[in-house]
Design an enzyme around this catalytic site. Structure first.
Site, PDB file in Angstrom:
ATOM      1  N   CYS A  19       0.851  -1.185   0.000  1.00 37.94           N
ATOM      2  CA  CYS A  19       0.000   0.000   0.000  1.00 37.94           C
ATOM      3  C   CYS A  19       0.898   1.250   0.000  1.00 37.94           C
ATOM      4  CB  CYS A  19      -0.899  -0.010   1.230  1.00 37.94           C
ATOM      5  SG  CYS A  19      -1.842   1.525   1.424  1.00 37.94           S
ATOM      6  N   ASP A  78      -0.526  -5.631   0.310  1.00 32.63           N
ATOM      7  CA  ASP A  78      -1.833  -5.904  -0.290  1.00 32.63           C
ATOM      8  C   ASP A  78      -1.740  -7.197  -1.075  1.00 32.63           C
ATOM      9  OD1 ASP A  78      -3.507  -3.864   0.578  1.00 32.63           O
ATOM     10  OD2 ASP A  78      -2.803  -2.458  -0.936  1.00 32.63           O
TER      11      ASP A  78
END
Lengths: 125, 125, 125, 125, 125, 125, 125, 125, 125, 125
Positions: free
Chosen positions: F37, F44
């Site tokens: 992120c 992520d």
């Protein structure tokens, strides 16, 4: 809303267990049980799961269907009706063992299932 | 509607267990069992689940298929036919242990499954 | 169709168990087992499930893949090959415990699964 | 590819068990574990299932997330890393019981799962 | 964010167990539990699974729904709130046995479930 | 946290489409995409679904795996990275059509999926 | 590793379409396709889905099974073999329409499916 | 029970669409929507599915979470709240297209889902 | 093995469509179709899916069950029997539209489904 | 067994559509429909799926529940009752579009579903 009559268990018919010597299990699933809520008079629905080890008698399926059907317009609480149906089956069949599980449909966002066994389990607390 | 002949178990063929020393399990699922209802003559359908621990013999699969097929035009009640098939398999194989589960298709809104074991379980009531 | 050579178990490589003191379990699923039917020469397919508690050695996965691959053109009956693979793994790993489950694809409308354990379970009949 | 430092377990934070008197269970599922293969340097992925019965301490979830994250660029074999994570959790929590299951993604057509328990089970062979 | 008041258990109402002689089980699933995170004030969600063997009293479902609803604006940690709800139910029902399982929604990529039983299990370490 | 370099698309290798005359479809599912992120630096995860109709070139799978792997330590927003990957694939393959679907793991109780197509659909508003 | 011979399509046998006047569809699922990777020589596996609208001929299933089996020791890339099988079926059957979908097993963490149709779809870009 | 304020849409924040030229789709699933029934004051729960094609702006996920959270103590009918949320999103994002699907939990044995689109579909009757 | 008599369609009974003015659809699923393989005489099994839009007549379900039952000892190929059953239903009902899908059980590792429609679809090649 | 009175549709209550300008869809699933078979008097069960685009009125859910409940002791054929319920809803709501799907429970091994739409679709044959 009627009261379920104590003699409704007479609807249940039996046939002779074809293999009395062997302890085997009969599992019966009945997705179409319906009765009425004794408080509100509104319909309740459940799937019944019966599992029993027959002694000398087995329950005849058509009569079982009719017996289940006899609750359609009867007021009955979840806990009481599950125990009552197991009592009726035990009275008529005198099985070696039996267990009735009643999965009721959601009411008020809550799903209730009642499980009763014969003979009643005895466990240490 | 014919009667299932007692010698139909002769259809079952065996082969020698390749690992007699090890207690291992053979699970067989047969989704294509069909016979006739002795009352109405109408077809019944079931999935059979056989699980056994072989002793000196294993059942040959092609002969098992033919044996199962031999019930196609035979009148048979759920409880009786499950026990009879287990009896035939035990007679032919003399397994260490065996269990037959017959899941019958829904009839009258009711689903029935019969579970029989060899040797018959012995439990306290 | 070739015979599976007894020394094919040499394909299996091992590495040292990094935690010999703890009894822990390794589960391995292999969906791509294939061999040939010894009767017809036609392909058979199975998913293997291996579960073992290592002692001093663990099986190296790449060598396991190659070992499984070595059955591709070999004739093998369901019951025999399941026991043979377990024997090879036990011979190479000497595990604390092991169980091999072979789920074969449907043949003749019948699904067969073979389950073998090491050490062989000993139960009362 | 870095080595995972022994002091990485310091990332794990704890809070006091709010119900020390009751033996209850906390189950934690972490689908986002990733590390590197020590041989090839390529990424490995797993879902971790932790189940423990706390004694005086519970693991704080945000620190657990960061601890799991610390393996992202670390080389680790399946069996070793599962045991190492359980060791770290046991060292920090001293739980009554704990079990860690690591389900790794498929590699070479093979699915591996490692299951480690504390205290190590002791069973007869 | 309010504190959950100790007398909120007074919301729970009971009715007499219709089958005191039989040890049977009542399973209740409540997918709509929500409270607030005490740290961030943000909402948390869980599905509660209650399973109990009634002694002389059963919990009335509408009051149970209202009791669950009373946590809506209350700050509560996962482990603490699960144990607190079980404590309230045990205090009101004095059941033969009870177990509460709270499956919380994912937070930070981690799924947490807490399982508490009454009476607390006693096992050897 | 590194920036993803514009020349990382050079990792992608191609081979000649063996059936240029037929408009056929290649579907590729990649469950192991991970990046960081850009705001928090935290990992992520996503499953990518690529579907394309090749023109003269097909993407080589091993190079695709390495290309996907190159995002591991790169900061990338959901919407931007999905479009960037599609751009890279279109630049390298010049396919007849392509669609990339990126299903990201839950964050903050919210599940996001981004779907981008080439050529961009043109629809009336 | 052998080359698949161009005349292997002769294995395919046909029978006369019993309903030439009606455009109806035959769907065939074959979960047991296996061939070899031309690069590594290692086995590949796929489930084939064939769907066709017959003109004057239908494919005979036993010959289809043997045809599929003929790829067992043949090196073949995913895209090429899917198109080649469709070509063979079209050459032998001249169907009104046909579509072949080949779902290959995961390799390198990537799942590939190839979908080819006859006649080749013609769409605007 | 509060009224939802018209300016609550100010909670929603946006960021610039990184690919304005391509018409691509963003799908967002939010399983944790809850509000109150305006009649009874009791909690309602829903899973929201938002799907939109951004024009110049995308919705920022954390602000979307907070916006959804703002309904927690607000009275809202199923049909009205679904349309109101879509209105807010359209007002803030001016997307090319958007659709909001709200799947509400069962009430009174009835499951309700509301689906609203922007721009409103125009179809012939 | 008997031949299925052309007049077996006389088993099918009808009743008047209660809503002739509305084009509505009746979907019927029959999981218990069985016939014999004309080559080997061995049993075949299928699930039939009938979907039709009635004109002036609907098929009576008990007669449909008996009609399906009449194939039990009849030799019939998959493609031919699917078309023949659709022909019989169209002859008796003259529906606005009808489609019959017959999903046959696996044979030789291959799953076959036949889909026939009335009126036959006319599409451009 | 009673006849369902034509004025039972008066049970249905409505409220004003809060978004008349937007063509949006309301989907309602009712798993608890039950009526009686007009031939045998035995219970029938169905799950109803209603999907409609409201014009100026929406159906109030509690009244819908009561309306559905009014069929409990009424004799009704599958096809007729599905069309009658759709007629009642259309008469009361005058929706832009509506579709009612009634999935009846299995009877005689056959599963029936009836799908009716308003306005009736007009298609070319």
């Amino acid at each position: 809303m009627q009261q379920h009559k104590k003699d409704s268990r007479n609807i249940l018919e039996t046939f002779e267990n074809p293999n009395v010597d062997r302890e085997y299990t009969i599992q019966i699933r009945i997705p179409e049980f319906t009765c009425l809520c004794p408080k509100t008079g509104q319909p309740d629905f459940a799937t019944l799961h019966l599992e029993y080890v027959p002694a000398s008698l087995c329950v005849e399926l058509k009569s079982l269907k009719n017996y289940i059907w006899s609750f359609r317009q009867v007021g009955a609480f979840h806990e009481a009706v599950t125990n009552a149906i197991l009592d009726d089956l035990v009275a008529v069949l005198t099985p070696r063992r039996a267990r009735l599980t009643a999965e009721f449909n959601v009411r008020g966002g809550i799903y209730t299932t009642v499980v009763a066994e014969y003979p009643s389990p005895v466990r240490d607390r």
